[in-house]
Write a protein that holds these residues in place. Structure first.
Motif, PDB file in Angstrom:
ATOM      1  N   VAL A 151       0.966  -1.356  -0.059  1.00  0.00           N
ATOM      2  CA  VAL A 151      -0.009  -0.082   0.052  1.00  0.00           C
ATOM      3  C   VAL A 151       0.930   1.195  -0.143  1.00  0.00           C
ATOM      4  O   VAL A 151       0.544   2.231  -0.732  1.00  0.00           O
ATOM      5  N   ALA A 152       1.935   1.331   0.861  1.00  0.00           N
ATOM      6  CA  ALA A 152       2.863   2.508   0.895  1.00  0.00           C
ATOM      7  C   ALA A 152       3.412   2.508  -0.475  1.00  0.00           C
ATOM      8  O   ALA A 152       3.413   3.722  -0.743  1.00  0.00           O
ATOM      9  N   LEU A 153       3.934   1.598  -0.940  1.00  0.00           N
ATOM     10  CA  LEU A 153       4.721   1.725  -2.439  1.00  0.00           C
ATOM     11  C   LEU A 153       3.722   2.253  -3.355  1.00  0.00           C
ATOM     12  O   LEU A 153       4.131   3.171  -4.234  1.00  0.00           O
ATOM     13  N   ARG A 154       2.689   1.899  -3.432  1.00  0.00           N
ATOM     14  CA  ARG A 154       1.579   1.978  -4.475  1.00  0.00           C
ATOM     15  C   ARG A 154       1.133   3.648  -4.412  1.00  0.00           C
ATOM     16  O   ARG A 154       1.018   4.347  -5.258  1.00  0.00           O
ATOM     17  N   ALA A 155       0.925   4.015  -3.028  1.00  0.00           N
ATOM     18  CA  ALA A 155       0.578   5.395  -2.926  1.00  0.00           C
ATOM     19  C   ALA A 155       1.719   6.308  -3.303  1.00  0.00           C
ATOM     20  O   ALA A 155       1.513   7.168  -3.798  1.00  0.00           O
ATOM     21  N   HIS A 156       2.919   5.762  -3.008  1.00  0.00           N
ATOM     22  CA  HIS A 156       4.324   6.719  -3.347  1.00  0.00           C
ATOM     23  C   HIS A 156       4.225   6.832  -4.847  1.00  0.00           C
ATOM     24  O   HIS A 156       4.736   8.059  -5.198  1.00  0.00           O
ATOM     25  N   LEU A 157       4.071   5.846  -5.413  1.00  0.00           N
ATOM     26  CA  LEU A 157       4.122   5.775  -6.982  1.00  0.00           C
ATOM     27  C   LEU A 157       3.162   6.389  -7.769  1.00  0.00           C
ATOM     28  O   LEU A 157       3.123   7.037  -8.532  1.00  0.00           O
ATOM     29  N   GLY A 158       1.608   6.600  -7.159  1.00  0.00           N
ATOM     30  CA  GLY A 158       0.896   7.273  -7.408  1.00  0.00           C
ATOM     31  C   GLY A 158      -0.001   6.539  -8.524  1.00  0.00           C
ATOM     32  O   GLY A 158       0.364   5.437  -8.969  1.00  0.00           O
ATOM     33  N   SER A 160      -0.327   7.053 -11.579  1.00  0.00           N
ATOM     34  CA  SER A 160       0.417   6.586 -12.991  1.00  0.00           C
ATOM     35  C   SER A 160       1.533   5.722 -13.002  1.00  0.00           C
ATOM     36  O   SER A 160       2.175   5.110 -13.853  1.00  0.00           O
ATOM     37  N   GLY A 161       1.959   5.136 -11.659  1.00  0.00           N
ATOM     38  CA  GLY A 161       2.948   4.375 -11.335  1.00  0.00           C
ATOM     39  C   GLY A 161       4.558   5.069 -11.305  1.00  0.00           C
ATOM     40  O   GLY A 161       5.282   4.324 -11.542  1.00  0.00           O
ATOM     41  N   LYS A 162       4.320   6.638 -11.342  1.00  0.00           N
ATOM     42  CA  LYS A 162       5.589   7.084 -11.497  1.00  0.00           C
ATOM     43  C   LYS A 162       5.497   8.005 -10.135  1.00  0.00           C
ATOM     44  O   LYS A 162       4.610   8.679  -9.744  1.00  0.00           O
ATOM     45  N   VAL A 163       6.693   8.438  -9.892  1.00  0.00           N
ATOM     46  CA  VAL A 163       7.189   9.254  -8.721  1.00  0.00           C
ATOM     47  C   VAL A 163       6.897  10.662  -8.920  1.00  0.00           C
ATOM     48  O   VAL A 163       7.587  11.139  -9.877  1.00  0.00           O
TER      49      VAL A 163
END
Length: 163
Positions: A151-158, A160-163
């Motif tokens: 969940v944290a990684l997905r939220a960080h990536l947003g 679009s899957g990009k930071v």
């Protein structure tokens, strides 16, 4: 500098040796898990992970069909990749493409009876493999932590899957 002291480039801090070790462990384990799940899926059902992703999305869609652009977005694929894959699935009778009744700019991808049968036949063995290879390897606390990490990684990536 010690091996765990991060270096700076362009004002950004680089990962430490320990952080890189954890990263590699994470990626290599995820790759090994994905490889074993893919192999078992192919062996037990003759479906590729891509086939399964498409069939899953279609089986969950209202009327067992959806526009190809929605399908591509839903499974996170480029439209050209999806188009080529759908061609192979269509030749095997798993899906069919129909002109979209609402507008003629896109195709509707529809699950065929053969595709539905293949998906049903693959689901139990695939879920069993997920249980054996992933769930059973972790304690309940580790499984919860893995979910929190995802969940944290997905939220960080947003989205679009990009930071």
């Amino acid at each position: 500098m010690t091996e765990n002291t991060p270096q700076r480039r362009s004002g950004r801090q680089l990962p430490t040796a320990e952080q890189l070790r954890i990263w590699r462990d994470f990626i290599e384990t995820a790759d090994a898990l994905r490889s074993q799940l893919s192999s078992r899926l192919q062996t037990e059902s003759a479906l590729s992970p891509g086939d399964y992703a498409v069939l899953l999305a279609l089986s969950e869609a209202e009327g067992s069909g959806m526009r190809s652009s929605e399908l591509a977005a839903g499974i996170g694929w480029q439209r050209s990749r999806l188009s080529h894959h759908l061609g192979r699935m269509e030749r095997r009778g798993l899906i069919r493409r129909e002109e979209c009744a609402a507008d003629n700019r896109g195709a509707e991808v529809v699950l065929t009876p053969t595709g539905a049968e293949a998906f049903r036949g693959a689901t139990y063995p695939h879920l069993r493999a997920i249980r054996e290879l992933f769930v059973d390897a972790l304690t309940p606390d580790q499984l919860a932590a893995a979910g929190e990490v995802a969940v944290a990684l997905r939220a960080h990536l947003g989205p679009s899957g990009k930071v």
